[in-house]
Write an enzyme that holds these catalytic residues in place. Structure first.
Site, mmCIF file in Angstrom:
data_model
loop_
_atom_site.group_PDB
_atom_site.id
_atom_site.type_symbol
_atom_site.label_atom_id
_atom_site.label_comp_id
_atom_site.label_asym_id
_atom_site.label_seq_id
_atom_site.Cartn_x
_atom_site.Cartn_y
_atom_site.Cartn_z
ATOM 1 N N MET A 4 29.881 28.994 -52.629
ATOM 2 C CA MET A 4 30.899 29.065 -51.583
ATOM 3 C C MET A 4 30.855 30.403 -50.833
ATOM 4 S SD MET A 4 34.124 27.272 -53.554
ATOM 5 C CE MET A 4 35.174 27.263 -52.100
ATOM 6 N N HIS A 5 31.591 30.451 -49.722
ATOM 7 C CA HIS A 5 31.932 31.682 -48.988
ATOM 8 C C HIS A 5 30.795 32.304 -48.184
ATOM 9 C CE1 HIS A 5 35.363 31.340 -51.617
ATOM 10 N NE2 HIS A 5 34.687 31.717 -52.680
ATOM 11 N N ASP A 7 31.016 24.551 -54.847
ATOM 12 C CA ASP A 7 30.471 24.353 -56.195
ATOM 13 C C ASP A 7 31.537 24.107 -57.257
ATOM 14 O OD1 ASP A 7 31.406 26.969 -56.096
ATOM 15 O OD2 ASP A 7 29.493 27.895 -56.624
#
Length: 489
Positions: free
Chosen positions: A78-79, A237
Site C-alpha cells: 500500500m501507499h 495487501d
C-alpha cells in the site's frame, strides 16, 4: 475455471493459481530490487514489478488449459506513489510505504492543516508512509517532475493498468493515500486541493470485487491468455490478506506477522480512529480498523541474520522453554524503521533494555519475539478505546509459523489465535476476489464461508497471560521515556 492471485510485495511478487473450489494448483515467485538512494528513503521501479508479474504469470500458467483462466486479482503493497506522464511513462521510481522522507510534510498536514480537518476530509490523520505527504514532498523537492504528472496510482494499480488499460483502484487501497473520504468512498476535494492535484489524475474507484476491465490484446498475446480474462480491482495487501483468512463480518480479527505487522479488525460501519490507528474501507465492501507496525517478523530476521548470524531460526528458539516465558528481564523495542501504529514516529529506534551480566543469547531472542507482540498489543489497546472487544483472531504471516511466537502472542494479547488451513496472504485473497467477480461465488462472505477452514488454535494460559500483563505494563512505559532522545540519535 482458474483464478490468478497476485501478491505484489516489497521484495518479490508471489503469484498463485487457484481453482474455483479454492484449491491452489501452483505458486511462483519473482524477486526485484529495492533501492535506498538516501538514508531513510525506499524506492522501486514500477517497470520491474511489471516484468516480474508477466514472467510469473507465464510460468504459473505453463502446462494448463489457458482458456480456463477467468480472472486476475491482486493484493499489493500500500501507499506507494506511482506517477505517470501524459505518454504513460513512469516519471520517477515509486516512493514506497516504508519510505521516511516525508516527516516535514506529515507534520505540516497534522499540525498546520490540523488533525481534526484531516479526519473530516478523509477519516484519518497523516502518517509519513501515506501517499499524500509523498505528493507534497515531490511538489516541493522535484517541481519539474511534479509538473509532468498526468496519472497517480498505487503499486498494484500500475500492474492492473498495464494489463487492462484502465486506471482504477479499490477503496481499501485508496484509503491509505490520505486522499480518499473513506466514510463516503469518494476522493476528497479538499485533500486534492491541498496537494495541488486534480481528480482527473486519480484512478476511478471500485469495490475490490468489481471487474475493472479485461486483458489488453497485446497483453493477452504476450501471456497466451484469452482477451476475455477479467481484471479485478483487488485490494491493499492487508485487506487482501484478511479476505484470505476469512476476516469478514463485524468484529472479526486477523493478525499478520510478516515484514511488517498488522492488527486488522473488520467492521460493518466506519469508525473515527484514535491518532495512531487507521480506519479504512475493507475489501468486502464494509470497513476495518487497523494498527500497522513497520518492523515485525523483520525484527527477528534482522537479529538472526545480522547480529547472531544464523539461518536456523527454529534452533535459536529451542532454548526458550516454557518456564522462561513471561519472566524475561530483557525488553526489546521493535522500531527498526521508526514506527507507525500507534506512535506515528519515524525517529524512534530499536533497542534492548534490561541486560545484565547473565543475559543470554536466548534471552535476547525471546525479547525480540516478545517486543513485537507487545508492539501489536499497543495497537490493540488503542482500538479497545472504541469499545471493540477482541476475544479471538486469525493468525497469518511467516512469523506465525513459529509455535513459540504464536504462544507468546496469544498470552501477551490474552486472546485465542486460530490457524487457517491455507495461508497464502494477499495472493489468496486476490484470487478469491477474482472468483467472486467472475460469479463463482455470490459474495465475498459466501466465498470465505465456503473456502476458509481452520486447522488449529492456541489459547492463552491464565497464569502466563497474567505474567505478560505485568511485563506489558513495563514495556508501554519505555517508548514515552525514550521518545525525546530518539531524534538526537
Amino acid at each position: 475455471m482458474y483464478y490468478i492471485g497476485v501478491d505484489l510485495g516489497t521484495s518479490a511478487v508471489k503469484l498463485l493459481l487457484m481453482t474455483g473450489d479454492g484449491k491452489i494448483e501452483k505458486i511462483v515467485s519473482e524477486e526485484y530490487s529495492l533501492y535506498f538512494p538516501h538514508p531513510g528513503w525506499s524506492e522501486q521501479k514500477p517497470e520491474d514489478w511489471l516484468d516480474a508479474v508477466l514472467k510469473g504469470i507465464k510460468e504459473l500458467t505453463e502446462g494448463i488449459d489457458k482458456t480456463q483462466v477467468a480472472g486476475i486479482g491482486a493484493g499489493g503493497q500500500m501507499h506507494g506513489l506511482v506517477v505517470l506522464d501524459k505518454d504513460d511513462q513512469v516519471i520517477r521510481p515509486a516512493i514506497l510505504w516504508n519510505d521516511g522522507r516525508t516527516q516535514e510534510e506529515t507534520d505540516y498536514l497534522n499540525d498546520t492543516i490540523g488533525k481534526d480537518k484531516l479526519r473530516s476530509y478523509t477519516g484519518n490523520i497523516a502518517f509519513a508512509g501515506f501517499t499524500a505527504p509523498k505528493i507534497l514532498w515531490m511538489k516541493k523537492n522535484e517541481p519539474e517532475n511534479f509538473a509532468k504528472i498526468a496519472k497517480i496510482m498505487l503499486p498494484k494499480d500500475y500492474i492492473n493498468y498495464k494489463l487492462s488499460g484502465v486506471n482504477s483502484t479499490d477503496y481499501s487501497d485508496a484509503s491509505g493515500m490520505l486522499l480518499l473520504d473513506v466514510k463516503n468512498k469518494c476522493w476528497s476535494k479538499e485533500m486534492l486541493d491541498i496537494c495541488g492535484i486534480t481528480e482527473d489524475m486519480m484512478p476511478k474507484l471500485y469495490e475490490s470485487y468489481d471487474i475493472t476491465g479485461t486483458l489488453l490484446p497485446e497483453m493477452a498475446k504476450e501471456l497466451g491468455l484469452p482477451e476475455s480474462v477479467k481484471i479485478v480491482a483487488g485490494a491493499g495487501d492487508n485487506a487482501a490478506a484478511a479476505i484470505g483468512t476469512g476476516t469478514v463480518g463485524n468484529g472479526r480479527c486477523n493478525i499478520s506477522l510478516g515484514t511488517s505487522g498488522t492488527l486488522f479488525i473488520s467492521s460493518d460501519s466506519f469508525n473515527v480512529p484514535p491518532d495512531g490507528i487507521h480506519s479504512f474501507a475493507h475489501a468486502d465492501g464494509a470497513y476495518h480498523l487497523m494498527g500497522c507496525m513497520l518492523s515485525a517478523a523483520s525484527c527477528n530476521k534482522w537479529f538472526m541474520d545480522q547480529i547472531i548470524r544464523t539461518s536456523d531460526y527454529p534452533k535459536e528458539q529451542e532454548g526458550i522453554t516454557d518456564d522462561k516465558l513471561g519472566r524475561n528481564h530483557v525488553y526489546y523495542l521493535p522500531y527498526l524503521m521508526g514506527e507507525r501504529a500507534p506512535h506515528n514516529d519515524p525517529f524512534c529506534r530499536s533497542c534492548f533494555i534490561g541486560m545484565t551480566m547473565d543475559t543470554s543469547r536466548e534471552d535476547m531472542t525471546q525479547a525480540v519475539l516478545e517486543g513485537v507482540a507487545f508492539g501489536i498489543r499497543d495497537s490493540l489497546e488503542e482500538i479497545k478505546r472504541l469499545g471493540v472487544d477482541v476475544k479471538k483472531s486469525m493468525a497469518c504471516g511467516g512469523g506465525m509459523k513459529s509455535p513459540l511466537w504464536r504462544m507468546i502472542f496469544a498470552n501477551v494479547l490474552n486472546i485465542t489465535l486460530t490457524i487457517p488451513e491455507t495461508e497464502q496472504g494477499p495472493g489468496y485473497g486476490g484470487a478469491i476476489l477474482a472468483a467472486v467477480a467472475c460469479g463463482e461465488y455470490s459474495s465475498v462472505q459466501d466465498a470465505c464461508d465456503k473456502l476458509i477452514r481452520v486447522t488449529g488454535e492456541v489459547k492463552p494460559d491464565p497464569d502466563l497471560a497474567a505474567l505478560y500483563e505485568k511485563r506489558y505494563q513495563t514495556f508501554r512505559k519505555l517508548y514515552p521515556a525514550l521518545k525525546g532522545i530518539f531524534p538526537e540519535l
